[in-house]
Design an enzyme around this catalytic site. Structure first.
Site, PDB file in Angstrom:
ATOM      1  N   SER A  71      39.903  37.407  54.513  1.00  0.00           N
ATOM      2  CA  SER A  71      39.534  37.529  53.100  1.00  0.00           C
ATOM      3  C   SER A  71      40.149  38.780  52.487  1.00  0.00           C
ATOM      4  O   SER A  71      40.527  38.792  51.319  1.00  0.00           O
ATOM      5  CB  SER A  71      38.011  37.560  52.951  1.00  0.00           C
ATOM      6  OG  SER A  71      37.500  38.768  53.461  1.00  0.00           O
TER       7      SER A  71
ATOM      8  N   ARG B 156      42.488  37.851  49.447  1.00  0.00           N
ATOM      9  CA  ARG B 156      42.012  38.209  48.113  1.00  0.00           C
ATOM     10  C   ARG B 156      43.162  38.798  47.291  1.00  0.00           C
ATOM     11  O   ARG B 156      43.426  38.379  46.159  1.00  0.00           O
ATOM     12  CB  ARG B 156      40.880  39.228  48.217  1.00  0.00           C
ATOM     13  CG  ARG B 156      40.339  39.667  46.876  1.00  0.00           C
ATOM     14  CD  ARG B 156      39.226  40.674  47.022  1.00  0.00           C
ATOM     15  NE  ARG B 156      38.108  40.101  47.760  1.00  0.00           N
ATOM     16  CZ  ARG B 156      37.792  40.403  49.005  1.00  0.00           C
ATOM     17  NH1 ARG B 156      38.522  41.272  49.659  1.00  0.00           N
ATOM     18  NH2 ARG B 156      36.781  39.841  49.597  1.00  0.00           N
TER      19      ARG B 156
ATOM     20  N   ASN C  89      45.129  36.778  44.145  1.00  0.00           N
ATOM     21  CA  ASN C  89      45.172  37.329  42.794  1.00  0.00           C
ATOM     22  C   ASN C  89      46.598  37.501  42.315  1.00  0.00           C
ATOM     23  O   ASN C  89      46.930  37.160  41.170  1.00  0.00           O
ATOM     24  CB  ASN C  89      44.437  38.671  42.753  1.00  0.00           C
ATOM     25  CG  ASN C  89      42.960  38.493  42.529  1.00  0.00           C
ATOM     26  OD1 ASN C  89      42.526  38.272  41.409  1.00  0.00           O
ATOM     27  ND2 ASN C  89      42.189  38.543  43.602  1.00  0.00           N
TER      28      ASN C  89
END
Lengths: 285, 157
Positions: free
Chosen positions: A209, A213, A217
């Site tokens: 993660s 992440r 993005n």
């Protein structure tokens, strides 16, 4: 982009796919999702270049650092250092570990910010320059290293390795093994496999993660910029083109301004999670 | 979303950059920050100390001024007292000298008067005797009258 691709008139799908293909050692689009024989030259070039720029700028400030009245540049770097140092102090309670982890967090923050900021350059600028330099209209190039999963997972795995290192250093190999099998549910032998499984899942989840992440993005941000560019590019071939050009300007401006927040926020989040995960390695369950 | 060997290279770059910052960037900046913080703290402490020193000096100055004024007053009072004492002494001495002189003069005058009186008495006695001699020339017994005259002389004293 409009002029560059007008001759070949690529479809929207082709344009996007072309822009999402890395310049790698094979010179072709990667076929498999995981291929350890491939090295993405563009990601490496930009991340290394920006990394060197990062440490060079920080070093410039550090070289002239005096206890006297600081200039603006030194003051800015000092603010960053103090911010990171404060965060590190709050999260990692071992001063010995902070000696490496706090500088690492600072580097990560500035470095990732620079890598993310590549998103703010026009999406076609550097790839077009590259295509002209190589005289190959199909040359691939992606300029945002953090939109490459390999790069972000590389860094998050770096954090994972540091977690393992500090777990062993702080708790000892036996102590950490004991924790792996007895936390979080308890020391009963029947719970050992469950505990161990949970710990492994936790480490995997944290690491994946962490990298995903940032990647997600930046990848999404890049994609939106490409779609906006496509909208502007359609100006040339559409009757209602002027509206699209205006839409390009408006949407591009709005998204770029919003993206300033995202690139900074994602850099900060990555840095904070680096500190938090390494801080967790220092805590006994 | 592709994984490649870029991952490992990125990992190595990540650690190297962190190491570089740890060695060459972080320590000088943190040192400068700490030094500046110390300088500022020292400066503030010095300012505080100067302020309290000034207040102390002010208080001391006021006290000294007051002490000096007191002392000056004391000295003036002393001088006045001494001066008046000297005047009194001088006055007393003058009175004493005058009294002495007067006494001496009186004594001298007394002695002179006494002497004059005695001389007068002698002369009166002689005169009386001479008178009596003349009166009593004819008297036969001079001896009896001598006693009488001696008695008279005694009485005149």
């Amino acid at each position: 982009m409009a002029t560059e691709h007008a001759a070949q008139a690529p479809s929207a799908g082709e344009y996007i796919v072309h822009h999402l293909t890395h310049l790698n050692n094979t010179g072709e689009r990667q076929a498999n999702v995981v291929d350890w024989s491939i090295v993405n030259y563009d990601t490496l070039f930009y991340s290394l270049g920006l990394g060197i720029l990062t440490v060079f700028l920080l070093w410039l400030a550090a070289r002239k650092a005096t206890s006297g009245v600081p200039g603006r540049f030194q003051g800015g770097v000092e603010m960053l250092v103090e911010m990171v140092a404060d965060q590190a102090k709050g999260i990692i309670h071992s001063a010995e570990s902070r000696r490496f982890v706090a500088p690492l967090a600072l580097t990560v923050f500035v470095w990732i910010f620079f890598m993310n900021a590549m998103d703010l350059l026009p999406v076609d600028l550097l790839p077009t320059l590259w295509q002209q330099a190589t005289h190959n209209p199909h040359a691939y190039m992606r300029v945002v290293p953090t939109a490459d999963l390999s790069a972000t997972l590389g860094m998050s795995i770096g954090v994972l390795l540091l977690c393992v290192y500090y777990n062993i250093k702080i708790k000892g190999a036996a102590g950490w093994a004991h924790e792996l099998f007895t936390a979080p549910f308890g020391a009963h032998p029947a719970l050992w496999p469950v505990n161990f499984l949970m710990q492994i899942i936790e480490f995997l989840a944290k690491t994946i993660s962490h990298g995903m992440r940032l990647f997600g993005n930046m990848y999404a941000g890049e994609l939106v910029f490409m779609l906006i560019a496509l909208m502007g590019g359609a100006w040339a071939v559409s009757t209602s083109g002027v509206l699209l050009a205006i839409g390009h300007v408006l949407a591009g401006t709005a998204w770029a301004i919003f993206h300033i927040l995202i690139i900074l926020l994602q850099a900060f989040i990555f840095m904070m999670l680096t500190l938090v995960y390494i801080g967790q390695a220092h805590e006994e369950h | 979303m592709n994984l490649t060997a870029t991952l490992f290279l990125q990992l190595i770059v990540f650690l190297i950059l962190g190491g570089f910052t740890m060695k060459y960037v972080w320590p000088p900046i943190v040192k400068a920050l700490d030094e500046r913080a110390k300088k500022i703290a020292d400066g503030l402490a010095a300012a505080d100390k100067a302020k309290s020193d000034l207040a102390l000096a002010d208080r001391k100055a006021v006290e000294e001024l007051r002490a000096a004024r007191e002392k000056a007053g004391e000295i003036r009072a002393n001088a006045e007292r001494q001066a008046s004492e000297k005047i009194d002494d001088a006055r007393a001495e003058a009175a004493h000298i005058i009294a002495q002189a007067r006494e001496a003069a009186q004594a001298e005058a007394g002695v002179a008067a006494q002497r004059a009186r005695e001389a007068l008495r002698d002369q009166v006695a002689l005169l009386a005797v001479a008178g009596a001699e003349k009166i009593l020339r004819r008297e036969i017994n001079q001896k009896v009258h001598t006693d009488l005259l001696a008695n008279l002389k005694q009485e005149l004293q």
